[in-house]
Design a protein around this motif. Structure first.
Motif, mmCIF file in Angstrom:
data_model
loop_
_atom_site.group_PDB
_atom_site.id
_atom_site.type_symbol
_atom_site.label_atom_id
_atom_site.label_comp_id
_atom_site.label_asym_id
_atom_site.label_seq_id
_atom_site.Cartn_x
_atom_site.Cartn_y
_atom_site.Cartn_z
ATOM 1 N N PHE A 85 -56.576 28.771 -1.907
ATOM 2 C CA PHE A 85 -55.676 28.525 -3.029
ATOM 3 C C PHE A 85 -56.142 29.220 -4.313
ATOM 4 N N ASN B 71 -54.267 19.379 -7.429
ATOM 5 C CA ASN B 71 -52.995 18.661 -7.469
ATOM 6 C C ASN B 71 -53.197 17.195 -7.816
ATOM 7 N N VAL C 148 -50.154 23.447 -10.808
ATOM 8 C CA VAL C 148 -50.417 24.680 -10.052
ATOM 9 C C VAL C 148 -49.555 24.673 -8.792
ATOM 10 N N ASP C 149 -49.077 25.829 -8.392
ATOM 11 C CA ASP C 149 -48.238 25.833 -7.190
ATOM 12 C C ASP C 149 -48.184 27.187 -6.492
ATOM 13 N N ARG C 150 -48.569 27.211 -5.271
ATOM 14 C CA ARG C 150 -48.314 28.322 -4.352
ATOM 15 C C ARG C 150 -48.744 27.858 -2.950
ATOM 16 N N ILE C 151 -47.836 27.880 -2.022
ATOM 17 C CA ILE C 151 -48.186 27.422 -0.675
ATOM 18 C C ILE C 151 -49.069 28.472 -0.003
ATOM 19 N N LYS D 133 -43.803 18.215 -9.463
ATOM 20 C CA LYS D 133 -44.357 18.997 -8.349
ATOM 21 C C LYS D 133 -45.094 18.105 -7.350
ATOM 22 N N LEU E 2 -42.990 18.225 -4.095
ATOM 23 C CA LEU E 2 -43.567 19.188 -3.134
ATOM 24 C C LEU E 2 -44.703 18.557 -2.322
ATOM 25 N N ASN E 3 -45.743 18.097 -3.011
ATOM 26 C CA ASN E 3 -46.891 17.598 -2.256
ATOM 27 C C ASN E 3 -46.536 16.357 -1.443
ATOM 28 N N HIS F 264 -44.541 17.384 1.502
ATOM 29 C CA HIS F 264 -45.419 17.876 2.560
ATOM 30 C C HIS F 264 -45.993 16.713 3.370
ATOM 31 N N ARG G 152 -53.295 21.042 8.321
ATOM 32 C CA ARG G 152 -53.756 21.294 6.938
ATOM 33 C C ARG G 152 -53.155 20.271 5.986
ATOM 34 N N ILE G 153 -51.877 19.983 6.200
ATOM 35 C CA ILE G 153 -51.195 19.041 5.310
ATOM 36 C C ILE G 153 -51.813 17.641 5.427
ATOM 37 N N LYS H 125 -55.076 12.315 -0.733
ATOM 38 C CA LYS H 125 -53.791 12.879 -1.175
ATOM 39 C C LYS H 125 -52.743 11.789 -1.427
ATOM 40 N N PHE I 98 -50.074 11.509 -4.310
ATOM 41 C CA PHE I 98 -48.776 12.138 -4.043
ATOM 42 C C PHE I 98 -47.651 11.115 -3.838
HETATM 43 C C1 CS2 Z 1 -50.282 20.616 0.191
HETATM 44 C C2 CS2 Z 1 -50.715 21.561 -0.898
HETATM 45 O O1 CS2 Z 1 -52.536 19.994 0.480
HETATM 46 C C3 CS2 Z 1 -51.382 19.690 0.679
HETATM 47 O O2 CS2 Z 1 -51.073 18.686 1.288
HETATM 48 O O3 CS2 Z 1 -49.185 19.863 -0.227
HETATM 49 O O4 CS2 Z 1 -51.842 22.284 -0.529
HETATM 50 C C4 CS2 Z 1 -49.583 22.511 -1.302
HETATM 51 O O5 CS2 Z 1 -49.323 23.447 -0.291
HETATM 52 C C5 CS2 Z 1 -49.885 23.210 -2.594
HETATM 53 O O6 CS2 Z 1 -50.125 22.259 -3.581
HETATM 54 C C6 CS2 Z 1 -48.737 24.116 -2.982
HETATM 55 O O7 CS2 Z 1 -48.818 24.435 -4.305
#
Ligand code: CS2
Length: 498
Positions: A41, A195, A233-236, A299, A303-304, A307, A377-378, A385, A389
């Motif tokens: 990352f 995050n 911060v954000d980028r997959i 975010k 997003l997180n 995921h 990974r998630i 997390k 999240f």
């Molecule tokens: C993901 C993050 O770790 C996780 O569970 O949600 O790594 C995610 O891909 C990034 O925060 C994207 O910016």
């Protein structure tokens, strides 16, 4: 096939023309930034933005020196050294297009476990003006049950007693700041890139707790002088695979031992609060704002959390990747309903952002078939997390009488996953979590006490005492333990009771 070219400074000029590379003179760079935690990352995000800036402006004072603190960082240290700290960023577009760029902003790497004094000396050098961090959500040594720094951690005890031999990030930062103060230098800015909601505030709170225990007058100085900007911060960035290395070698003719792959999307929203200068990252797309809170919340909770919703439900179902999940209409619909009914109502409006468009774009990004972001990974370190999240969304909805059922099924699924360690068909799932043993023990108590998993206060706070949550949780646990066909429960959730 032509012999692939090994990536290093000498070979830069000879790389195939399809690979973009630094046009600036790397030998002139100084490392104004020290970055702790050089994982994929950091390399797809801060190092990428910085590379773009160096390319655009020709400035020389904002190169990056990477730091790894642990023996596990030895591999990246060695690979980067062999490659003169160069690596390839492989950007994978949804239509199959691939853009490769060699990133040149990283110019050195140090291993703290080999020589902690050299690392704190480097941090204390006047050249260093920012120390940035990606130390993972779990790296902050925060106890969610108490809201405080965890002094029970043996590493903390060690570091407090041995300022010159730190092992954890807070020991390093404190020692380096002590050296700066003694030398009459301004402190560096500490910039979190993890995050975590209010990641800068969190870093400040944890560092001050540590420093206070080691050296109260230094803690005072840190509190007054050091800036800790919050940032979103954000980028997959999926884990690099052997196939990525092979692709670069066979299709593009470059031998890079550890490239990074990522999606095209990239975002960085930062509070403009730096105590010793900063790169003008806004020239290459970063946004500086007075208050990052609404961006971070949006975010992390969409997003997180999204995921994690797909990661846990998808793992039990037998899906392997995020794009595999969202290609399944049931999972895509479930995710969207979770976002609409539970995450969105507890978000503040974000200036200039249409939340519906934002959610649409997340689903598109998740669907990128070339990213193949592994559910393993998630689900990695879910115990650090989910409290950041997902659980705040649940508790805030409980407080306002909102819906929590979509998220509740995820918690029930996490219990089943931690207990059985298998998918619905009994296939083994690899669980990687610092709290794996505790999670398993608590989850395995479920048949005797339905709330056993929720009693892990360090993860769930007092969710086990909230009847408005537990009634539905227990109903889902019963259904899941009777038949782990998670799709059936997701369908029931979406379209009415079974
Ligand atoms: C993901 C993050 O770790 C996780 O569970 O949600 O790594 C995610 O891909 C990034 O925060 C994207 O910016």
């Amino acid at each position: 096939m032509k012999e692939p070219i090994r990536l290093n400074q000498t070979n830069l000029a000879h790389l195939p023309s399809s690979i973009a590379r630094p046009g600036y003179d790397r030998s002139k760079l100084e490392a104004g930034i020290i970055h702790i935690g050089v994982g994929g990352f950091h390399r797809s995000h801060e190092a990428y933005y910085t590379d773009e800036l160096l390319e655009k402006t020709g400035i020389t004072d904002w190169g990056i020196c990477g730091v790894g603190l642990r023996p596990a960082d030895r591999k990246i240290a060695e690979v980067l050294k062999r490659q003169d700290y160069l690596y390839t960023l492989i950007v994978k577009h949804p239509d199959g297009r691939i853009e490769n760029r060699v990133i040149g902003s990283l110019i050195d790497f140090m291993l703290g476990c080999d020589d902690p004094v050299a690392v704190t000396d480097r941090m204390a050098s006047p050249i260093t003006r920012i120390v940035s961090l990606t130390i993972t959500e779990g790296g902050y040594n925060f106890n969610p049950a108490t809201g405080k720094f965890d002094f029970k951690n043996p590493e903390v005890k060690h570091d407090i007693a041995h300022p010159d031999k730190p092992s954890m990030v807070f020991g390093y930062l404190t020692e380096a700041l002590r050296k700066r103060r003694a030398a009459g230098l301004a402190p560096f800015t500490i910039q979190s890139c993890d995050n975590i909601q209010h990641n800068g505030d969190m870093t400040r709170k944890m560092l001050l707790a540590f420093a206070e225990a080691q050296d109260p007058s230094l803690a005072e100085w840190i509190a007054e002088e050091v800036a800790f900007p919050n940032a979103m911060v954000d980028r997959i960035t999926p884990v690099t695979t052997a196939a990525d290395i092979q692709l670069l070698e066979e299709d593009f003719g470059v031998k890079d031992e550890w490239p990074v792959t990522c999606e095209p999307f990239c975002q960085w929203v930062i509070e403009d609060k730096f105590c010793d200068g900063r790169p003008s990252w806004e020239e290459v797309g970063a946004q500086f704002v007075p208050d990052v809170t609404p961006y971070e919340t949006m975010k992390i909770r969409l997003l997180n959390a999204g995921h994690s919703v797909l990661g846990l439900l998808g793992s039990i179902h037998g899906h392997k990747t995020i794009d595999g999940c969202v290609a399944d209409p049931l999972f895509a619909t479930y995710l969207r309903r979770f976002m609409d009914a539970e995450a969105t109502p507890v978000l503040a409006p974000v200036e200039g952002v249409d939340i519906e468009d934002y959610k649409d774009s997340l689903l598109e990004r998740f669907a990128n078939p070339n990213i193949k972001d592994d559910l393993a990974r998630i689900c990695l370190e879910s115990s650090s997390k989910l409290p950041k999240f997902l659980i705040p969304t649940i508790t805030e909805n409980l407080d306002r009488g909102g819906s929590t059922d979509f998220a509740t099924l995820v918690i029930a699924a996490w219990c089943y996953y931690s207990d059985k360690g298998t998918d619905k068909d009994g296939k083994k799932l690899e669980i990687v979590d610092d709290m794996k043993a505790e999670l398993h023990k608590a989850a395995a108590g479920t048949p005797r006490n339905k709330l056993s998993f929720l009693k892990l206060k360090a993860v769930f706070g007092d969710l086990a005492n909230r009847k408005d949550f537990t009634d539905e949780y227990v109903r889902m646990i019963d259904a899941l333990y009777e038949n782990p066909d998670i799709a059936r429960l997701m369908q029931a959730q979406l379209f009415g009771r079974e």
